[in-house]
Design an enzyme around this catalytic site. Structure first.
Site, short mmCIF file in Angstrom:
data_model
loop_
_atom_site.label_atom_id
_atom_site.label_comp_id
_atom_site.label_asym_id
_atom_site.label_seq_id
_atom_site.Cartn_x
_atom_site.Cartn_y
_atom_site.Cartn_z
N LYS A 12 -7.93 6.08 -4.31
CA LYS A 12 -7.93 7.54 -4.35
C LYS A 12 -6.55 8.11 -4.66
O LYS A 12 -6.41 9.12 -5.34
CB LYS A 12 -8.38 8.01 -2.96
CG LYS A 12 -8.82 9.40 -2.82
CD LYS A 12 -9.40 9.56 -1.39
CE LYS A 12 -9.83 10.97 -1.15
NZ LYS A 12 -10.35 11.11 0.24
N GLY A 13 -5.53 7.46 -4.11
CA GLY A 13 -4.16 7.94 -4.28
C GLY A 13 -3.94 9.24 -3.52
O GLY A 13 -4.81 9.69 -2.76
N SER A 32 -4.98 3.00 3.54
CA SER A 32 -5.07 2.33 2.24
C SER A 32 -5.28 0.82 2.44
O SER A 32 -6.10 0.20 1.77
CB SER A 32 -3.80 2.61 1.43
OG SER A 32 -3.86 1.99 0.18
N LYS A 54 0.81 -1.24 0.00
CA LYS A 54 0.00 0.00 0.00
C LYS A 54 0.84 1.28 0.00
O LYS A 54 0.37 2.35 0.37
CB LYS A 54 -1.00 0.05 1.18
CG LYS A 54 -1.90 -1.15 1.25
CD LYS A 54 -2.84 -1.21 0.06
CE LYS A 54 -2.64 -2.47 -0.72
NZ LYS A 54 -3.01 -2.34 -2.13
N GLY A 59 2.44 2.30 -2.84
CA GLY A 59 2.58 2.77 -4.21
C GLY A 59 3.27 1.76 -5.12
O GLY A 59 3.83 2.11 -6.17
N THR A 60 3.19 0.51 -4.74
CA THR A 60 3.83 -0.58 -5.50
C THR A 60 3.32 -0.63 -6.94
O THR A 60 4.11 -0.76 -7.88
CB THR A 60 3.51 -1.94 -4.83
OG1 THR A 60 3.49 -1.78 -3.43
CG2 THR A 60 4.46 -3.02 -5.27
N THR A 61 2.02 -0.55 -7.10
CA THR A 61 1.40 -0.68 -8.43
C THR A 61 1.89 0.44 -9.35
O THR A 61 2.22 0.20 -10.52
CB THR A 61 -0.15 -0.61 -8.30
OG1 THR A 61 -0.55 -1.43 -7.20
CG2 THR A 61 -0.84 -1.05 -9.56
N HIS A 99 7.67 -7.63 -1.15
CA HIS A 99 7.35 -6.90 0.08
C HIS A 99 8.26 -7.36 1.22
O HIS A 99 8.01 -7.05 2.37
CB HIS A 99 5.89 -7.12 0.49
CG HIS A 99 4.88 -6.48 -0.43
ND1 HIS A 99 5.03 -5.23 -0.96
CD2 HIS A 99 3.68 -6.93 -0.88
CE1 HIS A 99 3.97 -4.95 -1.70
NE2 HIS A 99 3.13 -5.96 -1.68
N ARG A 142 5.98 5.21 1.97
CA ARG A 142 4.87 6.19 2.08
C ARG A 142 4.58 6.39 3.56
O ARG A 142 4.85 5.49 4.38
CB ARG A 142 3.65 5.57 1.37
CG ARG A 142 2.47 6.48 1.17
CD ARG A 142 1.33 5.70 0.51
NE ARG A 142 0.25 6.58 0.11
CZ ARG A 142 -0.94 6.17 -0.31
NH1 ARG A 142 -1.20 4.88 -0.40
NH2 ARG A 142 -1.88 7.04 -0.64
P1 A3P Z 1 -4.95 4.69 -1.68
O1 A3P Z 1 -5.62 3.49 -1.08
O2 A3P Z 1 -4.49 5.67 -0.64
O3 A3P Z 1 -5.77 5.33 -2.72
P2 A3P Z 1 0.03 -0.57 -3.60
O4 A3P Z 1 0.15 -0.41 -5.06
O5 A3P Z 1 1.34 -0.61 -2.89
O6 A3P Z 1 -0.89 -1.67 -3.24
O7 A3P Z 1 -0.62 0.80 -3.06
C1 A3P Z 1 -1.94 1.13 -3.39
C2 A3P Z 1 -2.10 2.63 -3.20
O8 A3P Z 1 -1.48 3.29 -4.31
C3 A3P Z 1 -3.57 3.04 -3.22
O9 A3P Z 1 -3.63 4.20 -2.41
C4 A3P Z 1 -3.79 3.35 -4.69
O10 A3P Z 1 -4.88 4.18 -4.94
C5 A3P Z 1 -2.45 4.03 -5.04
N1 A3P Z 1 -2.15 3.94 -6.47
C6 A3P Z 1 -2.35 2.91 -7.31
N2 A3P Z 1 -1.96 3.23 -8.55
C7 A3P Z 1 -1.50 4.49 -8.50
C8 A3P Z 1 -0.98 5.39 -9.48
N3 A3P Z 1 -0.87 5.03 -10.76
N4 A3P Z 1 -0.60 6.61 -9.09
C9 A3P Z 1 -0.70 7.01 -7.79
N5 A3P Z 1 -1.21 6.21 -6.81
C10 A3P Z 1 -1.59 4.96 -7.17
#
Ligand code: A3P
Length: 309
Positions: A275-276, A148, A53, A55-57, A118, A140
């Site tokens: 939401k990001g 998140s 959570k 910003g991995t994605t 992770h 983060r």
């Molecule tokens: P929120 O739940 O605060 O919106 P991970 O990828 O590590 O699982 O983290 C997920 C978090 O990154 C979520 O945050 C998600 O909305 C946000 N996220 C996913 N894709 C993103 C992107 N392209 N740019 C910015 N934030 C992103």
């Protein structure tokens, strides 16, 4: 071996085991043991590390787009990120590749090979020894990570069930106690921070908040570290901005590939996008909860040179 490790029950009664200072469910831990036994880093490997959570994605999408930009121009309608979820393009070592397979055939993937994890640095690093591979870590603020994660779980179980049965207070308590999947957060962050301080060629330490604030500068920093800096010509042609647009939350979350389908471990693709941004914790945590979390992190990071605002 696993059953002899220190253990704790989670709120659903599932057992977590502590291995090298971090907590895991048994199937993840078995995959980590598989990884440690069989994975050997090659020079061209790039490993994207994070606490869940953080910003991995986003990092997966950005690195994929950056390193493959000569093969796939970011404005191509056939770019792989437009038809596949970032988690299928950059696969996790311990929650995907090594779960059911001790030899997942990493050599068959085309270079540069990208993986994600992770795991904390101390668990990742033995298999990297003597290799000039690259590790990019994204961190983060713990409060946004916690909120998140709380929302993420709500997308995995029935929503009403979560909100009545799993109050955010419980998640805060869990974070304070430390026994939760991949926790404690602050120990993991410190493990990568320390390594990035002594071995800047191996680990690049990035922050989600800085990526939100100055995305162009952070993407260029990423490319420099990975040895594929943007040329002047690329910068002039708007390559950095095109990559950022391709990988933006708005763009990715609206793609059919991310609205539908599931990741190999059964999680819906859409659950990775919400939401990001920075500071959503203010809508869910009390000042007292925030204070407790901040104090815990500050205490752990004291003297390390790393600070969260
Ligand atoms: P929120 O739940 O605060 O919106 P991970 O990828 O590590 O699982 O983290 C997920 C978090 O990154 C979520 O945050 C998600 O909305 C946000 N996220 C996913 N894709 C993103 C992107 N392209 N740019 C910015 N934030 C992103």
């Amino acid at each position: 071996m696993i059953s002899s490790l220190p253990s704790e029950k989670d709120s659903m009664g599932k057992t977590l085991y502590n291995y090298q200072g971090s907590w895991y469910y048994p199937n993840t831990l078995q995959a980590i043991l598989n990884y440690r036994k069989h994975f050997r880093a090659r020079d061209t490997y790039i490993i994207l590390a994070s606490f869940p959570k953080s910003g991995t994605t986003w990092l997966k999408a950005l690195v994929f787009a950056v390193v493959h930009r000569n093969k796939y121009a970011p404005n191509l309608v056939s770019h792989p990120l437009l038809s596949d979820n970032p988690h299928n393009l950059v696969r996790f070592l311990e929650i995907d590749l090594y779960v059911k397979n001790q030899h997942p055939g990493l050599e068959e993937l085309p270079p540069p090979r990208l993986f994600a994890t992770h795991m904390p640095f101390q668990t990742l690093h033995e298999s990297l020894r003597d290799s000039p591979c690259k590790v990019v870590y994204v961190c983060r603020d713990i409060k946004d990570v916690l909120v998140s994660r709380w929302h993420f779980i709500s997308r995995l179980v029935k929503k009403e069930e979560l909100y009545s049965n799993y109050p955010v207070e419980e998640m805060v308590e869990k974070f304070i106690k430390g026994a939760y999947s991949f926790g404690p957060f602050q120990d993991q962050v410190l493990s990568y921070w320390k390594e990035s301080s002594v071995n800047a060629n191996l680990v690049l330490f990035m922050r989600y908040e800085e990526m939100i604030e100055k995305p162009e500068a952070q993407v260029m920093r990423l490319a420099d570290f990975l040895g594929c800096s943007f040329t002047e010509e690329e910068k002039q042609s708007g390559m950095v901005e095109k990559i950022l647009e391709l990988c933006s939350l708005g763009n990715l979350s609206n793609l059919e590939a991310n609205k539908t389908g599931t990741f190999t471990c059964g999680i819906a693709h859409h659950a990775f996008f919400r939401k990001g941004g920075v500071g959503d914790w203010k809508n869910h945590l009390t000042n007292e909860m925030a204070r407790k979390l901040d104090e815990m992190v500050e205490k752990k990071l004291e003297g390390s040179g790393l600070k969260f605002e």
